[in-house]
Design an enzyme around this catalytic site. Sequence first.
Site, PDB file in Angstrom:
ATOM      1  N   GLU A 154       0.775  -1.180  -0.042  1.00 39.49           N
ATOM      2  CA  GLU A 154       0.041  -0.013  -0.092  1.00 39.49           C
ATOM      3  C   GLU A 154       0.604   1.340  -0.147  1.00 39.49           C
ATOM      4  O   GLU A 154       0.509   2.332   0.531  1.00 39.49           O
ATOM      5  CB  GLU A 154      -0.835  -0.096   1.279  1.00 39.49           C
ATOM      6  CG  GLU A 154      -1.881  -1.273   1.011  1.00 39.49           C
ATOM      7  CD  GLU A 154      -3.201  -1.110   1.953  1.00 39.49           C
ATOM      8  OE1 GLU A 154      -3.372   0.107   2.432  1.00 39.49           O
ATOM      9  OE2 GLU A 154      -4.034  -1.836   2.205  1.00 39.49           O
ATOM     10  N   ASP A 173       1.262  -8.800   2.652  1.00 45.38           N
ATOM     11  CA  ASP A 173      -0.265  -8.696   3.346  1.00 45.38           C
ATOM     12  C   ASP A 173      -0.859  -9.748   2.220  1.00 45.38           C
ATOM     13  O   ASP A 173      -1.187  -9.451   1.152  1.00 45.38           O
ATOM     14  CB  ASP A 173      -0.598  -7.530   3.037  1.00 45.38           C
ATOM     15  CG  ASP A 173      -2.092  -7.239   3.522  1.00 45.38           C
ATOM     16  OD1 ASP A 173      -2.749  -8.263   4.038  1.00 45.38           O
ATOM     17  OD2 ASP A 173      -2.627  -6.255   3.466  1.00 45.38           O
TER      18      ASP A 173
END
Length: 229
Positions: free
Chosen positions: A9, A119
């Site tokens: 991200e 993730d």
Amino acid sequence: SPDVVFLQELIPPYLHFLKKHFKQYTIIEGNTKGYFTGIMLKTSRVTLLKSEIVKYPTTEMGRNLLMAQVQFCGIELCLMTSHLESCKGNSQERVNQLRRVFKRLKEAPDSVTVIFGGDTNLRDWEVGKLGGLPTGVCDVWEYLGKLEVCRYTWDNKINDNKDTSYCARLRFDRIFLRPAKEGAQIAPQHMDLIGLERLPCGRFTSDHWGLHCGFTVQTQTSPATTALH
């Protein structure tokens, strides 16, 4: 300071900040638009040989697998990071992406150690849909004895960055290791959660906790071990 950092991200302004303030690292990015993954390599310890972006053909969230072939203390490593498809309803796509990660883990040469960290958004049963981890691959958290203090990396019982009406405690962030079958040997040594302290603004750095993992590196030419973080 760590030798390798896996990031998810990332956004362009933060990538610019990292490049400006962390000049001691080589930074590889998985994209340049939206939000994306990155790998930071400490240049005094880790040498980048080449990098590759593997596309997930059916992703609806722009996800991919970022890979870096590097040299550390004279041995070759393959580093991988990814942010697998988010949300419970996208389970099948997430499993498809995990299958591609496993394929790359298995295809690496026997002389190369592979470390994946990212993730994953995984639930344990989704790993089971693929028959579990490939032969020779370990989940570092499990290898180290399933430490309770590191069990939940997405824990909105404690982390209130996201305003949710439900309580969820999940192990989304995972590290996989496929040791080389020959040559230098790398083994997990410890794992800790990071990012547990609140910032002055009252929020946490992320809605996920980070993972700090240490490995020991044993070469065939020296009886001493080297640490990789």
